[in-house]
Design a protein around this motif. Structure first.
Motif, PDB file in Angstrom:
ATOM      1  N   ALA A 108      33.277  69.518 -30.715  1.00 46.72           N
ATOM      2  CA  ALA A 108      34.593  69.742 -31.299  1.00 46.72           C
ATOM      3  C   ALA A 108      34.442  69.867 -32.812  1.00 46.72           C
ATOM      4  CB  ALA A 108      35.513  68.583 -30.945  1.00 46.72           C
ATOM      5  N   GLU A 109      35.465  70.482 -33.447  1.00 50.26           N
ATOM      6  CA  GLU A 109      35.387  70.768 -34.878  1.00 50.26           C
ATOM      7  C   GLU A 109      35.167  69.479 -35.672  1.00 50.26           C
ATOM      8  OE1 GLU A 109      38.353  73.544 -35.992  1.00 50.26           O
ATOM      9  OE2 GLU A 109      37.946  73.307 -38.138  1.00 50.26           O
ATOM     10  N   GLY A 110      34.182  69.528 -36.556  1.00 47.60           N
ATOM     11  CA  GLY A 110      33.904  68.365 -37.394  1.00 47.60           C
ATOM     12  C   GLY A 110      32.802  67.484 -36.841  1.00 47.60           C
ATOM     13  N   LEU A 111      32.411  67.717 -35.560  1.00 45.91           N
ATOM     14  CA  LEU A 111      31.333  66.923 -34.965  1.00 45.91           C
ATOM     15  C   LEU A 111      30.064  67.757 -34.904  1.00 45.91           C
ATOM     16  CD1 LEU A 111      33.127  65.134 -31.986  1.00 45.91           C
ATOM     17  CD2 LEU A 111      32.669  64.261 -34.292  1.00 45.91           C
ATOM     18  N   THR A 112      28.930  67.093 -34.902  1.00 42.11           N
ATOM     19  CA  THR A 112      27.655  67.795 -34.770  1.00 42.11           C
ATOM     20  C   THR A 112      27.113  67.588 -33.358  1.00 42.11           C
ATOM     21  OG1 THR A 112      26.339  65.887 -35.394  1.00 42.11           O
ATOM     22  CG2 THR A 112      27.131  67.297 -37.183  1.00 42.11           C
ATOM     23  N   LEU A 113      26.137  68.418 -32.988  1.00 44.52           N
ATOM     24  CA  LEU A 113      25.490  68.240 -31.702  1.00 44.52           C
ATOM     25  C   LEU A 113      24.814  66.871 -31.647  1.00 44.52           C
ATOM     26  CD1 LEU A 113      24.857  69.465 -28.991  1.00 44.52           C
ATOM     27  CD2 LEU A 113      22.835  70.533 -29.981  1.00 44.52           C
ATOM     28  N   ALA A 114      24.287  66.429 -32.780  1.00 46.91           N
ATOM     29  CA  ALA A 114      23.639  65.112 -32.829  1.00 46.91           C
ATOM     30  C   ALA A 114      24.635  64.001 -32.473  1.00 46.91           C
ATOM     31  CB  ALA A 114      23.041  64.861 -34.216  1.00 46.91           C
ATOM     32  N   ASP A 115      25.888  64.149 -32.947  1.00 44.84           N
ATOM     33  CA  ASP A 115      26.919  63.166 -32.588  1.00 44.84           C
ATOM     34  C   ASP A 115      27.105  63.133 -31.074  1.00 44.84           C
ATOM     35  OD1 ASP A 115      27.464  62.523 -35.245  1.00 44.84           O
ATOM     36  OD2 ASP A 115      29.005  64.083 -35.435  1.00 44.84           O
ATOM     37  N   LYS A 116      27.228  64.315 -30.471  1.00 47.69           N
ATOM     38  CA  LYS A 116      27.432  64.375 -29.019  1.00 47.69           C
ATOM     39  C   LYS A 116      26.221  63.824 -28.263  1.00 47.69           C
ATOM     40  CE  LYS A 116      29.610  67.368 -26.726  1.00 47.69           C
ATOM     41  NZ  LYS A 116      29.947  68.565 -25.970  1.00 47.69           N
ATOM     42  N   GLN A 117      25.026  64.191 -28.738  1.00 50.81           N
ATOM     43  CA  GLN A 117      23.802  63.706 -28.085  1.00 50.81           C
ATOM     44  C   GLN A 117      23.742  62.193 -28.099  1.00 50.81           C
ATOM     45  OE1 GLN A 117      21.068  65.861 -30.541  1.00 50.81           O
ATOM     46  NE2 GLN A 117      20.579  67.365 -28.956  1.00 50.81           N
ATOM     47  N   ALA A 118      24.057  61.611 -29.245  1.00 47.36           N
ATOM     48  CA  ALA A 118      23.952  60.162 -29.391  1.00 47.36           C
ATOM     49  C   ALA A 118      24.966  59.475 -28.472  1.00 47.36           C
ATOM     50  CB  ALA A 118      24.181  59.763 -30.843  1.00 47.36           C
ATOM     51  N   MET A 119      26.187  60.002 -28.437  1.00 46.07           N
ATOM     52  CA  MET A 119      27.205  59.407 -27.573  1.00 46.07           C
ATOM     53  C   MET A 119      26.799  59.538 -26.105  1.00 46.07           C
ATOM     54  SD  MET A 119      29.963  57.703 -27.312  1.00 46.07           S
ATOM     55  CE  MET A 119      31.016  57.765 -28.771  1.00 46.07           C
ATOM     56  N   ASN A 120      26.219  60.687 -25.765  1.00 55.01           N
ATOM     57  CA  ASN A 120      25.792  60.937 -24.391  1.00 55.01           C
ATOM     58  C   ASN A 120      24.706  59.948 -23.959  1.00 55.01           C
ATOM     59  OD1 ASN A 120      26.610  62.632 -22.370  1.00 55.01           O
ATOM     60  ND2 ASN A 120      24.798  63.923 -22.537  1.00 55.01           N
ATOM     61  N   LYS A 121      23.774  59.699 -24.859  1.00 60.08           N
ATOM     62  CA  LYS A 121      22.720  58.722 -24.546  1.00 60.08           C
ATOM     63  C   LYS A 121      23.321  57.353 -24.310  1.00 60.08           C
ATOM     64  CE  LYS A 121      18.598  60.731 -26.683  1.00 60.08           C
ATOM     65  NZ  LYS A 121      17.689  60.703 -27.830  1.00 60.08           N
ATOM     66  N   GLY A 122      24.263  56.977 -25.163  1.00 66.71           N
ATOM     67  CA  GLY A 122      24.935  55.693 -24.995  1.00 66.71           C
ATOM     68  C   GLY A 122      25.661  55.615 -23.655  1.00 66.71           C
ATOM     69  N   LEU A 123      26.348  56.700 -23.292  1.00 63.87           N
ATOM     70  CA  LEU A 123      27.078  56.729 -22.017  1.00 63.87           C
ATOM     71  C   LEU A 123      26.122  56.565 -20.842  1.00 63.87           C
ATOM     72  CD1 LEU A 123      29.561  59.668 -22.691  1.00 63.87           C
ATOM     73  CD2 LEU A 123      30.227  57.336 -22.098  1.00 63.87           C
ATOM     74  N   LEU A 124      24.998  57.276 -20.892  1.00 65.77           N
ATOM     75  CA  LEU A 124      24.065  57.249 -19.764  1.00 65.77           C
ATOM     76  C   LEU A 124      23.466  55.860 -19.563  1.00 65.77           C
ATOM     77  CD1 LEU A 124      22.333  60.687 -20.322  1.00 65.77           C
ATOM     78  CD2 LEU A 124      23.635  60.042 -18.296  1.00 65.77           C
ATOM     79  N   LYS A 125      23.361  55.100 -20.628  1.00 63.61           N
ATOM     80  CA  LYS A 125      22.782  53.760 -20.507  1.00 63.61           C
ATOM     81  C   LYS A 125      23.834  52.678 -20.268  1.00 63.61           C
ATOM     82  CE  LYS A 125      18.334  53.964 -22.645  1.00 63.61           C
ATOM     83  NZ  LYS A 125      17.300  53.117 -23.216  1.00 63.61           N
ATOM     84  N   SER A 126      25.111  53.038 -20.358  1.00 64.23           N
ATOM     85  CA  SER A 126      26.168  52.021 -20.386  1.00 64.23           C
ATOM     86  C   SER A 126      26.546  51.486 -19.015  1.00 64.23           C
ATOM     87  CB  SER A 126      27.418  52.619 -21.017  1.00 64.23           C
ATOM     88  OG  SER A 126      27.988  53.597 -20.141  1.00 64.23           O
ATOM     89  N   GLY A 127      26.236  52.260 -17.960  1.00 60.64           N
ATOM     90  CA  GLY A 127      26.748  51.889 -16.639  1.00 60.64           C
ATOM     91  C   GLY A 127      28.075  52.565 -16.336  1.00 60.64           C
ATOM     92  N   ALA A 128      28.537  53.460 -17.201  1.00 56.50           N
ATOM     93  CA  ALA A 128      29.787  54.192 -16.948  1.00 56.50           C
ATOM     94  C   ALA A 128      29.618  55.130 -15.753  1.00 56.50           C
ATOM     95  CB  ALA A 128      30.184  54.995 -18.183  1.00 56.50           C
ATOM     96  N   THR A 129      30.707  55.365 -15.012  1.00 56.10           N
ATOM     97  CA  THR A 129      30.658  56.315 -13.898  1.00 56.10           C
ATOM     98  C   THR A 129      30.643  57.727 -14.462  1.00 56.10           C
ATOM     99  OG1 THR A 129      33.044  56.560 -13.733  1.00 56.10           O
ATOM    100  CG2 THR A 129      32.037  54.745 -12.492  1.00 56.10           C
ATOM    101  N   ILE A 130      30.290  58.699 -13.596  1.00 53.62           N
ATOM    102  CA  ILE A 130      30.250  60.084 -14.075  1.00 53.62           C
ATOM    103  C   ILE A 130      31.646  60.547 -14.464  1.00 53.62           C
ATOM    104  CG2 ILE A 130      30.407  61.111 -11.752  1.00 53.62           C
ATOM    105  CD1 ILE A 130      28.352  63.242 -12.960  1.00 53.62           C
ATOM    106  N   THR A 131      32.663  60.053 -13.766  1.00 51.75           N
ATOM    107  CA  THR A 131      34.032  60.420 -14.106  1.00 51.75           C
ATOM    108  C   THR A 131      34.382  59.930 -15.510  1.00 51.75           C
ATOM    109  OG1 THR A 131      34.613  60.225 -11.773  1.00 51.75           O
ATOM    110  CG2 THR A 131      36.423  60.246 -13.350  1.00 51.75           C
ATOM    111  N   GLU A 132      33.974  58.730 -15.815  1.00 56.24           N
ATOM    112  CA  GLU A 132      34.236  58.183 -17.145  1.00 56.24           C
ATOM    113  C   GLU A 132      33.457  58.945 -18.215  1.00 56.24           C
ATOM    114  OE1 GLU A 132      35.244  53.529 -16.053  1.00 56.24           O
ATOM    115  OE2 GLU A 132      33.152  54.113 -16.198  1.00 56.24           O
ATOM    116  N   MET A 133      32.184  59.238 -17.912  1.00 57.76           N
ATOM    117  CA  MET A 133      31.372  59.969 -18.890  1.00 57.76           C
ATOM    118  C   MET A 133      31.998  61.327 -19.192  1.00 57.76           C
ATOM    119  SD  MET A 133      27.386  59.048 -18.122  1.00 57.76           S
ATOM    120  CE  MET A 133      27.266  59.132 -16.340  1.00 57.76           C
ATOM    121  N   ASN A 134      32.472  62.002 -18.143  1.00 60.38           N
ATOM    122  CA  ASN A 134      33.025  63.334 -18.366  1.00 60.38           C
ATOM    123  C   ASN A 134      34.342  63.286 -19.124  1.00 60.38           C
ATOM    124  OD1 ASN A 134      30.871  64.613 -17.216  1.00 60.38           O
ATOM    125  ND2 ASN A 134      31.811  64.809 -15.190  1.00 60.38           N
TER     126      ASN A 134
END
Lengths: 421, 421
Positions: A130-156
């Motif tokens: 999204a505007e104002g965010l970098t791919l690195a921001d998304k990557q970092a959040m994605n890594k956090g989500l994958l390790k958090s125990g969140a369901t795929i519905t929550e991650m999406n």
């Protein structure tokens, strides 16, 4: 049925589940009528290459387009360009592909048709921050989500609200052209707005929902991504949004259809199939304990059905990473199952990801036999230690019980089959 | 079936499960022949009082003895003394009772008969610390075990190796008298050596097993208890030990028999029963996710059977305590189920401990209705927050959906029933 036959049947059940979701078999029946104007093919997912090729093979008219799939999942195509990108953590290739796709659907007319090919994994592969965010921001959040125990519905849900393309934004960009989305489901309930974060489907979730998920799992990093969602300015298109009026979806493969295919093969093999659920969730090792309990009930009390039977289930379990080992959800599930079954002489099992890749490893899953624990002990391997270290891949690798298929070019989530002789 | 009828059926299924394990109904058929010599009745467990009374009511000859049960579980008896003690954490009353029981069986002859009445909870109620250990040591280790996430089988293995009475030591003390143990099972597999830590049954587990469990859950306190097990000097009687040659067991009630009773009532009520397992284990909230997945499969695909049906399961889940709320395994299970089902309109459920006490609270369990979440939200209660705080008791208490039975005077573990209309 001896152990060899049991293992062969389990492998055949998995293959049948995958075959039922193969785009070359299931896509042609769902193609729309060719339009008066141009036909543009776009899309993303682990099945992107095979869906594009299956479409090309059966499309009567001119065609152009761009589809993004996972590294290693590309197959030769003639008219639709297929590019590869990273999954589950997005990379620059996915970002570039998403930008090109958004550009490609600009300026279409009402006579044009966009066919969007969506399958699991598309969420990470279509990376448009999204505007104002970098791919690195998304990557970092994605890594956090994958390790958090969140369901795929929550991650999406979170991903949609960090994206310029997900949650219906892609279909809005296609207007006024007609948009037909062909879907392969890997999510509970087969909701088109959830699969690959629903780039062509109105999004019922809100910035507030995404914020609640981040707070639930205590995900505050990176701060730019957290603050962007917290501001809540850039909401996704909601149901009824006019620019989505000509967008429709068609489901071509589902976890349930694959379980049904495996069930039909089991029945033909003289084994009673029991489909427990197409979308079971929960921590892998605990889901394994429940499966073990049901399998033991069959063995001891012939309930819920008499042996020989096979318990079938789909859906995506989660692994809360505590150790430092290797392995995906299916290896973890099967390792916990082995520990719980304690070498039960009548039980074999298989657990694999239908996309051919369990987690981030090179295997689809693994197979469990009555002597799994005994063979491990003979090698000096303690199953409980490997489980404590989330090291299912190494465990089954040392036993030579990994299942390797390579990328299957489709994805209807995990497939578990427990055979009680 | 409307919601009232659904709730009434679920409550009736639970009552049928409890009734099937009621000693007044199931004990008389298993009484041994009166002996030539004396008859001594000993025992421990949540069903101790009712088992003693049922025995008295049907025993043709002279009788004396001492049985220990949980506080609040005593009922009037005439010839067998029944005393109360603490559960799940042992207290001085349990220690004193155990010492008196061990003393009572000294000096018996081969003509004498010991009837030992054993039911779940007996492990904590028969508290006889091994030599050199204090009751405080055992209490502290027990508290650690209960919070660790260990299974009941694991907890009992440790308890046996900190005890002067468990793991067959009591039966050894009775020799040369005949020992007949009447059992009510609350453990997976109904193994007599596991129920109440098997005071009259040879113990296949070792000090080394107990040590591995302490290490697995990182339980090193109190140091005296840990070091005692680590030294491994005082092993329990193993199978084949001569002083156990005249000790036999008879199972009078089991989780499976109670599930069968509930299944029979469901069938008679026009609802198809599906017994998933009599001994399901795993973290409560994850076990709930799997049950939710199976219930949704019934609702959406009529699998594994068509609705109306009821999924029945027994066994003891575990709660890894992370929050500061109130509630036992069943309230936690049901709260997680509520969150997972998201107000599914066709699903009701009940989860209760058959002993009438969920964890350490005053309720047996609770009931879930399709509008559980909606009613909670109307009261300003967020189910997910209560779940995060392990606060199921408070949640269902505020909804007035707790089930109170008082002590049922028996114990065949947890009972879960999920009705899909």
């Amino acid at each position: 049925m001896n152990s060899e036959a049991s293992q062969a049947l389990l492998r055949a059940l998995f293959d049948a589940a995958v075959a039922a979701a193969d785009p070359f078999r299931c896509l042609p029946a769902y193609l729309p009528e060719p339009p008066k104007g141009r036909t543009i093919v776009i899309g993303a997912g682990k099945a992107g290459g095979s869906m594009a090729r299956a479409l090309e093979d059966h499309w009567p008219g001119p065609l152009e387009g761009l589809v993004v799939t996972r590294y290693g999942h590309k197959i030769p195509t003639e008219r639709i360009e297929v590019v590869e990108a990273a999954h589950p953590v997005p990379d620059e290739a996915g970002r570039a592909a998403a930008a090109r796709i958004l550009n490609m659907v600009q300026g279409l007319s009402a006579d044009d048709l966009v066919i969007c090919l969506i399958s699991g994994g598309g969420s990470a592969l279509l990376a448009a921050p999204a505007e104002g965010l970098t791919l690195a921001d998304k990557q970092a959040m994605n890594k956090g989500l994958l390790k958090s125990g969140a369901t795929i519905t929550e991650m999406n849900c979170v991903r949609k609200h960090l994206s310029a393309i997900k949650g219906g934004r892609l279909a809005a960009a296609c207007a006024p052209a007609q948009v037909v989305t062909l879907l392969i489901s890997d999510v509970p309930g087969d909701d088109p707005s959830v699969i690959a974060s629903g780039p062509t489907v109105a999004d019922p979730t809100t910035c507030a929902d995404a914020l609640a998920i981040l707070d639930k799992y205590n995900l505050r990093e990176p701060a730019a991504a957290y603050e962007y969602i917290k501001r809540g300015h850039d909401e996704t298109p909601k149901p009824g949004y006019p620019r989505l009026a000509r967008a429709t979806t068609r489901m071509i493969a589902t976890p349930q259809a694959s379980l049904e295919a495996a069930a039909a093969l089991a029945l033909a093999s003289g084994v009673t199939p029991v489909i427990l659920g197409d979308s079971l969730e929960g921590e892998s090792r605990d889901v394994a304990l429940v499966h073990a309990g049901i399998a033991k009930q069959v063995a001891r009390h012939n309930q819920p059905v008499a042996a020989p039977c096979v318990l079938l289930s789909g859906g995506e379990t989660t692994v809360t990473v505590r150790g430092k080992g290797r392995g995906g959800r299916n290896a973890e599930f099967l390792l916990a199952l082995a520990v719980a079954l304690e070498g039960h002489p009548r039980i074999h099992a298989v657990a694999c990801d239908t996309d051919g890749v369990d987690g981030t490893e090179d295997n689809a899953g693994a197979i469990l036999t009555p002597d799994t624990l005994a063979r491990a002990e003979a090698l000096g391997l303690r199953a409980k230690d490997f489980l404590a270290n989330n090291d299912g891949y190494t465990f089954f690798s040392k036993l030579k019980d990994l299942i390797h298929t390579g990328p299957t070019l489709t994805n209807v989530n995990d497939f578990r089959a427990i055979l009680v002789r």
